[in-house]
Design an enzyme around this catalytic site. Structure first.
Site, PDB file in Angstrom:
ATOM      1  N   PRO A  66     -30.682  29.951   4.654  1.00  0.00           N
ATOM      2  CA  PRO A  66     -29.703  30.560   3.754  1.00  0.00           C
ATOM      3  C   PRO A  66     -28.754  29.564   3.092  1.00  0.00           C
ATOM      4  CG  PRO A  66     -29.874  31.856   5.768  1.00  0.00           C
ATOM      5  CD  PRO A  66     -30.685  30.609   5.979  1.00  0.00           C
ATOM      6  N   LYS A 171     -31.703  24.109  -9.945  1.00  0.00           N
ATOM      7  CA  LYS A 171     -31.701  25.473  -9.390  1.00  0.00           C
ATOM      8  C   LYS A 171     -30.379  26.185  -9.663  1.00  0.00           C
ATOM      9  CE  LYS A 171     -32.674  28.989  -6.804  1.00  0.00           C
ATOM     10  NZ  LYS A 171     -33.639  29.994  -7.227  1.00  0.00           N
ATOM     11  N   LYS A 246     -23.524  33.339  -3.341  1.00  0.00           N
ATOM     12  CA  LYS A 246     -23.526  31.952  -2.826  1.00  0.00           C
ATOM     13  C   LYS A 246     -23.893  30.982  -3.956  1.00  0.00           C
ATOM     14  CE  LYS A 246     -27.219  30.295  -1.259  1.00  0.00           C
ATOM     15  NZ  LYS A 246     -28.436  29.728  -0.682  1.00  0.00           N
TER      16      LYS A 246
HETATM   17  P1  NAD Z   1     -33.298  35.075   4.521  1.00  0.00           P
HETATM   18  O1  NAD Z   1     -31.909  35.324   4.995  1.00  0.00           O
HETATM   19  O2  NAD Z   1     -34.206  36.236   4.274  1.00  0.00           O
HETATM   20  O3  NAD Z   1     -34.058  34.107   5.568  1.00  0.00           O
HETATM   21  C1  NAD Z   1     -33.450  33.012   6.175  1.00  0.00           C
HETATM   22  C2  NAD Z   1     -34.093  32.816   7.536  1.00  0.00           C
HETATM   23  O4  NAD Z   1     -33.520  31.649   8.134  1.00  0.00           O
HETATM   24  C3  NAD Z   1     -33.834  33.980   8.525  1.00  0.00           C
HETATM   25  O5  NAD Z   1     -35.060  34.380   9.101  1.00  0.00           O
HETATM   26  C4  NAD Z   1     -32.878  33.385   9.552  1.00  0.00           C
HETATM   27  O6  NAD Z   1     -33.051  33.939  10.854  1.00  0.00           O
HETATM   28  C5  NAD Z   1     -33.274  31.917   9.500  1.00  0.00           C
HETATM   29  N1  NAD Z   1     -32.217  31.023   9.965  1.00  0.00           N
HETATM   30  C6  NAD Z   1     -30.922  30.982   9.571  1.00  0.00           C
HETATM   31  N2  NAD Z   1     -30.274  29.985  10.202  1.00  0.00           N
HETATM   32  C7  NAD Z   1     -31.177  29.374  10.995  1.00  0.00           C
HETATM   33  C8  NAD Z   1     -31.122  28.273  11.890  1.00  0.00           C
HETATM   34  N3  NAD Z   1     -29.984  27.580  12.072  1.00  0.00           N
HETATM   35  N4  NAD Z   1     -32.240  27.928  12.565  1.00  0.00           N
HETATM   36  C9  NAD Z   1     -33.409  28.616  12.359  1.00  0.00           C
HETATM   37  N5  NAD Z   1     -33.524  29.664  11.529  1.00  0.00           N
HETATM   38  C10 NAD Z   1     -32.429  30.037  10.857  1.00  0.00           C
HETATM   39  O7  NAD Z   1     -33.175  34.172   3.218  1.00  0.00           O
HETATM   40  P2  NAD Z   1     -34.229  34.058   2.005  1.00  0.00           P
HETATM   41  O8  NAD Z   1     -34.023  35.168   1.045  1.00  0.00           O
HETATM   42  O9  NAD Z   1     -35.586  33.799   2.563  1.00  0.00           O
HETATM   43  O10 NAD Z   1     -33.663  32.748   1.273  1.00  0.00           O
HETATM   44  C11 NAD Z   1     -33.802  31.457   1.837  1.00  0.00           C
HETATM   45  C12 NAD Z   1     -33.327  30.433   0.826  1.00  0.00           C
HETATM   46  O11 NAD Z   1     -34.106  30.543  -0.369  1.00  0.00           O
HETATM   47  C13 NAD Z   1     -31.859  30.630   0.388  1.00  0.00           C
HETATM   48  O12 NAD Z   1     -31.248  29.389   0.272  1.00  0.00           O
HETATM   49  C14 NAD Z   1     -31.975  31.342  -0.928  1.00  0.00           C
HETATM   50  O13 NAD Z   1     -30.851  31.111  -1.762  1.00  0.00           O
HETATM   51  C15 NAD Z   1     -33.263  30.754  -1.487  1.00  0.00           C
HETATM   52  N6  NAD Z   1     -33.988  31.610  -2.425  1.00  0.00           N
HETATM   53  C16 NAD Z   1     -34.191  32.925  -2.150  1.00  0.00           C
HETATM   54  C17 NAD Z   1     -34.892  33.722  -3.062  1.00  0.00           C
HETATM   55  C18 NAD Z   1     -35.142  35.208  -2.806  1.00  0.00           C
HETATM   56  O14 NAD Z   1     -35.614  35.901  -3.717  1.00  0.00           O
HETATM   57  N7  NAD Z   1     -34.876  35.716  -1.593  1.00  0.00           N
HETATM   58  C19 NAD Z   1     -35.405  33.153  -4.241  1.00  0.00           C
HETATM   59  C20 NAD Z   1     -35.211  31.793  -4.481  1.00  0.00           C
HETATM   60  C21 NAD Z   1     -34.503  31.020  -3.554  1.00  0.00           C
END
Ligand code: NAD
Length: 295
Positions: A66, A171, A246
């Site tokens: 995240p 990004k 964020k």
């Molecule tokens: P999410 O919250 O669905 O997944 C994050 C995962 O990381 C969770 O499973 C959580 O348990 C894990 N996590 C958090 N802290 C951790 C730690 N210290 N150790 C191990 N695991 C940990 O987030 P997401 O939507 O998959 O997004 C991830 C990244 O991608 C973000 O930075 C977001 O801005 C970026 N992003 C997301 C999208 C989207 O459409 N969701 C698109 C482009 C970019």
């Protein structure tokens, strides 16, 4: 076949892992939430109890977390990857984090002999599932060339943006546009509806006219126009409003460092702050239309 450690198995990470597995890579997975790992073992991923286990097996690491704080914790903590991984390992951070934080991590990685790239993505969960993400990559060219065949398993456009941190700078610029454009779409669709236009007909025109953009054509915030988008499923994310906030905040911080003027970015940040404060942070960012309709 490469031994890959993948950390962060959420909305994006889980489908990205599935695509690496489809290309016959060995993928060692780790997440703070054990249930997230179990969901991927059927597909052939190997769950790890700790980062140490991941580091013992993998030569390439990908993080999809995240925030920058999460990435820093995984990399630089007392038992972080920069200590545990073998020198010469490749570390690819695909999370969206602050430009400055990414550059700081590049320096720490270099000191540990780790080859680092910042490689955030665009394309959303749909792109992650289809393996059609866009990767914007910052870091050394040799590192980029090493990473490219791996990134190609998860994406269809992989672009080297230049030096360390340039992936994140790209990004943040993209998501500034995305956040503002979603609000613009929500305003236009709401105005048309209040003026008595059938939203489906309004969409038919706007999505083929000069208003067309990703927020409208691929993630329309009005429910029941497009079938497979969050708005048609109670705004289930997708890309959460909390994540959008964020990224908008990161864009505003980055803008200050270079004296860039972003008045609409500031307004978008204020609107997404309000949406989050109303308790809608876990909804898809297209839920911003709830605020616009209510005004
Ligand atoms: P999410 O919250 O669905 O997944 C994050 C995962 O990381 C969770 O499973 C959580 O348990 C894990 N996590 C958090 N802290 C951790 C730690 N210290 N150790 C191990 N695991 C940990 O987030 P997401 O939507 O998959 O997004 C991830 C990244 O991608 C973000 O930075 C977001 O801005 C970026 N992003 C997301 C999208 C989207 O459409 N969701 C698109 C482009 C970019």
């Amino acid at each position: 076949m490469t031994k890959i450690g993948f950390i962060g198995l959420g909305h994006m990470g889980a489908p990205m892992v599935r695509n690496l597995l489809k290309h016959q890579h060995d993928v060692y997975i780790y997440d703070a939430v054990p249930a997230a790992m179990m969901a991927l073992t059927d597909a052939g991923a190997i769950p790890a109890q700790s980062l140490k286990t991941v580091a013992q097996h993998a030569e390439v690491f990908i993080t999809m977390l995240p925030s920058g704080e999460n990435v820093a914790e995984i990399c630089t903590g007392a038992s972080g990857l920069f200590k545990l991984a073998q020198p010469g390992s490749l570390f690819i951070d695909s999370s969206s984090i602050a430009v400055d934080k990414a550059r700081e991590l590049h320096q720490l990685a270099a000191r540990a002999g780790i080859q680092m790239l910042d490689a955030p993505v665009s394309g959303g969960t749909g792109g992650a599932e289809a393996g059609t993400l866009t990767f914007m990559v910052g870091g050394g060219e040799a590192h980029f060339n090493r990473a490219k065949p791996i990134l190609e398993c998860m994406g269809k456009k992989i672009v080297h943006m230049g030096a360390a941190g340039n992936g994140q700078a790209t990004k943040i610029s993209n998501n500034l546009i995305l956040g503002i454009s979603m609000i613009a779409v929500a305003e236009g669709m709401t105005l048309g509806k209040k003026l008595g236009i059938d939203p489906k007909k309004l969409f038919e025109i706007c999505s083929n006219a000069s208003a067309q953009c990703w927020s409208l054509n691929n993630n329309c915030p009005v429910p029941d126009i497009l079938p497979n988008v969050p708005s048609s499923h109670d705004y289930q994310a997708g890309f959460t409003s909390a994540m959008m906030l964020k990224d908008l905040k990161l864009s505003q911080l980055a803008a200050q460092t270079v004296s860039a003027v972003t008045p609409l970015g500031a307004e978008a940040t204020a609107l997404y702050t309000l949406l989050n404060n109303l308790g809608h942070g876990s909804l898809d960012f297209s839920a911003i239309i709830k605020l616009i309709e209510a005004k």
